[in-house]
Design a protein around this motif. Structure first.
Motif, mmCIF file in Angstrom:
data_model
loop_
_atom_site.group_PDB
_atom_site.id
_atom_site.type_symbol
_atom_site.label_atom_id
_atom_site.label_comp_id
_atom_site.label_asym_id
_atom_site.label_seq_id
_atom_site.Cartn_x
_atom_site.Cartn_y
_atom_site.Cartn_z
ATOM 1 N N MET A 1 -19.841 122.921 20.041
ATOM 2 C CA MET A 1 -18.660 123.209 20.867
ATOM 3 C C MET A 1 -19.075 123.672 22.247
ATOM 4 O O MET A 1 -20.039 124.413 22.400
ATOM 5 C CB MET A 1 -17.858 124.332 20.217
ATOM 6 C CG MET A 1 -16.713 123.840 19.392
ATOM 7 S SD MET A 1 -15.636 125.206 19.027
ATOM 8 C CE MET A 1 -14.141 124.316 18.726
ATOM 9 N N LYS A 2 -18.277 123.248 23.221
ATOM 10 C CA LYS A 2 -18.604 123.614 24.590
ATOM 11 C C LYS A 2 -18.415 125.110 24.835
ATOM 12 O O LYS A 2 -17.493 125.737 24.314
ATOM 13 C CB LYS A 2 -17.689 122.866 25.564
ATOM 14 C CG LYS A 2 -17.936 121.387 25.667
ATOM 15 C CD LYS A 2 -19.378 121.046 25.875
ATOM 16 C CE LYS A 2 -19.930 121.631 27.171
ATOM 17 N NZ LYS A 2 -21.391 121.407 27.266
ATOM 18 N N GLY A 3 -19.301 125.648 25.662
ATOM 19 C CA GLY A 3 -19.241 127.065 26.003
ATOM 20 C C GLY A 3 -17.898 127.490 26.554
ATOM 21 O O GLY A 3 -17.433 128.602 26.295
ATOM 22 N N ILE A 4 -17.250 126.574 27.287
ATOM 23 C CA ILE A 4 -15.957 126.941 27.894
ATOM 24 C C ILE A 4 -14.926 127.281 26.813
ATOM 25 O O ILE A 4 -14.059 128.134 27.015
ATOM 26 C CB ILE A 4 -15.440 125.832 28.852
ATOM 27 C CG1 ILE A 4 -14.249 126.339 29.655
ATOM 28 C CG2 ILE A 4 -15.084 124.551 28.107
ATOM 29 C CD1 ILE A 4 -14.114 125.794 31.026
ATOM 30 N N VAL A 5 -15.066 126.671 25.653
ATOM 31 C CA VAL A 5 -14.159 126.958 24.540
ATOM 32 C C VAL A 5 -14.346 128.424 24.100
ATOM 33 O O VAL A 5 -13.391 129.113 23.761
ATOM 34 C CB VAL A 5 -14.417 125.981 23.373
ATOM 35 C CG1 VAL A 5 -13.437 126.201 22.234
ATOM 36 C CG2 VAL A 5 -14.343 124.534 23.847
ATOM 37 N N PHE A 6 -15.593 128.898 24.142
ATOM 38 C CA PHE A 6 -15.900 130.290 23.757
ATOM 39 C C PHE A 6 -15.509 131.282 24.853
ATOM 40 O O PHE A 6 -14.925 132.320 24.571
ATOM 41 C CB PHE A 6 -17.398 130.430 23.453
ATOM 42 C CG PHE A 6 -17.811 129.771 22.168
ATOM 43 C CD1 PHE A 6 -17.850 130.491 20.987
ATOM 44 C CD2 PHE A 6 -18.155 128.434 22.138
ATOM 45 C CE1 PHE A 6 -18.227 129.889 19.790
ATOM 46 C CE2 PHE A 6 -18.530 127.821 20.952
ATOM 47 C CZ PHE A 6 -18.566 128.547 19.777
ATOM 48 N N LEU A 31 -24.241 135.668 14.991
ATOM 49 C CA LEU A 31 -24.235 134.625 16.002
ATOM 50 C C LEU A 31 -25.639 134.322 16.509
ATOM 51 O O LEU A 31 -26.326 135.218 17.013
ATOM 52 C CB LEU A 31 -23.352 135.053 17.178
ATOM 53 C CG LEU A 31 -21.920 135.494 16.817
ATOM 54 C CD1 LEU A 31 -21.231 136.089 18.039
ATOM 55 C CD2 LEU A 31 -21.119 134.324 16.271
ATOM 56 N N ALA A 32 -26.044 133.058 16.394
ATOM 57 C CA ALA A 32 -27.345 132.655 16.924
ATOM 58 C C ALA A 32 -27.381 132.897 18.435
ATOM 59 O O ALA A 32 -28.408 133.250 18.999
ATOM 60 C CB ALA A 32 -27.596 131.184 16.619
ATOM 61 N N SER A 33 -26.228 132.761 19.068
ATOM 62 C CA SER A 33 -26.143 132.937 20.530
ATOM 63 C C SER A 33 -26.121 134.422 20.913
ATOM 64 O O SER A 33 -26.198 134.753 22.091
ATOM 65 C CB SER A 33 -24.859 132.310 21.049
ATOM 66 O OG SER A 33 -23.754 133.077 20.575
ATOM 67 N N GLU A 34 -25.944 135.297 19.931
ATOM 68 C CA GLU A 34 -25.739 136.736 20.139
ATOM 69 C C GLU A 34 -24.496 137.016 20.973
ATOM 70 O O GLU A 34 -24.362 138.066 21.601
ATOM 71 C CB GLU A 34 -26.990 137.380 20.766
ATOM 72 C CG GLU A 34 -28.188 137.288 19.809
ATOM 73 C CD GLU A 34 -29.475 137.880 20.365
ATOM 74 O OE1 GLU A 34 -29.507 138.186 21.572
ATOM 75 O OE2 GLU A 34 -30.416 138.022 19.578
ATOM 76 N N GLY A 35 -23.603 136.050 21.020
ATOM 77 C CA GLY A 35 -22.340 136.262 21.740
ATOM 78 C C GLY A 35 -22.455 136.097 23.242
ATOM 79 O O GLY A 35 -21.570 136.483 23.991
ATOM 80 N N ILE A 36 -23.573 135.514 23.662
ATOM 81 C CA ILE A 36 -23.758 135.294 25.100
ATOM 82 C C ILE A 36 -23.512 133.805 25.376
ATOM 83 O O ILE A 36 -24.307 132.951 24.992
ATOM 84 C CB ILE A 36 -25.173 135.716 25.545
ATOM 85 C CG1 ILE A 36 -25.375 137.200 25.222
ATOM 86 C CG2 ILE A 36 -25.391 135.453 27.040
ATOM 87 C CD1 ILE A 36 -26.824 137.609 25.060
ATOM 88 N N THR A 42 -23.775 124.650 24.967
ATOM 89 C CA THR A 42 -23.161 124.130 23.734
ATOM 90 C C THR A 42 -23.549 125.052 22.589
ATOM 91 O O THR A 42 -24.708 125.443 22.474
ATOM 92 C CB THR A 42 -23.683 122.709 23.423
ATOM 93 O OG1 THR A 42 -23.504 121.912 24.574
ATOM 94 C CG2 THR A 42 -22.911 122.079 22.278
ATOM 95 N N TYR A 43 -22.576 125.397 21.753
ATOM 96 C CA TYR A 43 -22.820 126.350 20.668
ATOM 97 C C TYR A 43 -22.250 125.804 19.364
ATOM 98 O O TYR A 43 -21.364 124.957 19.375
ATOM 99 C CB TYR A 43 -22.190 127.705 21.029
ATOM 100 C CG TYR A 43 -22.643 128.177 22.393
ATOM 101 C CD1 TYR A 43 -23.844 128.865 22.553
ATOM 102 C CD2 TYR A 43 -21.923 127.843 23.540
ATOM 103 C CE1 TYR A 43 -24.298 129.244 23.806
ATOM 104 C CE2 TYR A 43 -22.361 128.217 24.798
ATOM 105 C CZ TYR A 43 -23.547 128.912 24.930
ATOM 106 O OH TYR A 43 -23.994 129.273 26.172
#
Ligand code: HEM
Length: 179
Positions: A1-6, A31-36, A42-43
């Motif tokens: 999913m695109k970052g803009i969605v997050f 979260l693998a992204s750690e919420g960043i 893309t996440y």
């Protein structure tokens, strides 16, 4: 999913529930992204699912209702970022019937890694549309929110009925009638 969605989602959570809620649901999710998130990154979709589920647990609001409100907010981003794409259409039924063969095709060109649903048009008249939504992500209420906003965008009203074809929501029929 695109970052803009997050980033759009977390902005909305902050606006409605405050920054503490944003921190809380990020902390509660693995979260693998750690919420960043950056808008162009893309996440994994499972991150969105965890954030929405934790927000639902903390607020008592169902995930469907959260996705509905989130989609209505997301449409504002679409209006700002893709005015040309929307201007192609003069009618909401025409626009909704073209998601699969035009709108999301363009989205996929811009973001090759986007994970998009499938919409199959079963029946279309000037004032009505029956379409089947298919997606492993079961985000039908996200679709419903975008449809509501599509009608608002064209200053029209519609009744939209959802019929689950599969209990888990991965296949849903939308029956749309212009008022
Ligand atoms: C997902 C763009 C119109 C239904 C998405 C995503 C983008 C997008 C960027 C996220 C994909 C990802 O991050 O991997 C757009 C744009 C539109 C538009 C630019 C209009 C110009 C619509 C409309 C509907 C719709 C009118 C109404 C049904 C969905 C659904 C998803 C989605 C349900 C969630 C993914 C899934 O269920 O598998 N769209 N969209 N979109 N879009 Fe659209």
């Amino acid at each position: 999913m695109k970052g803009i969605v997050f980033t759009e989602f977390l902005d909305l959570v902050e606006e409605k529930f405050g920054l503490e809620m944003v921190d809380k649901i990020i902390y509660q999710s693995e979260l693998a992204s750690e919420g960043i998130y950056t808008s162009v990154g893309t996440y994994s979709f499972s991150e969105m699912l965890q954030l929405v589920t934790n927000l639902s647990d903390n607020t008592g609001i169902s995930t469907d209702d959260l996705l509905l409100v989130y989609a209505e907010h997301f449409f504002g981003m679409i209006e700002k970022s893709y005015p040309g794409l929307l201007a192609t259409y003069k009618d909401p039924i025409e626009m909704l019937a073209s998601i699969e063969n035009h709108i999301h095709v363009e989205v996929q060109k811009i973001y090759p890694e986007a994970e998009l649903p499938t919409f199959i048009v079963e029946e279309k008249t000037e004032n009505s549309l029956t379409m089947v939504y298919k997606s492993s992500r079961a985000m039908h209420h996200f679709g419903l929110g975008l449809m509501n906003k599509t009608f608002e965008h064209f200053n029209t009203e519609a009744s939209i009925v959802l019929e689950k074809i599969k209990e888990d929501g991965t296949e849903v029929r939308f029956i749309v009638n212009k008022k």
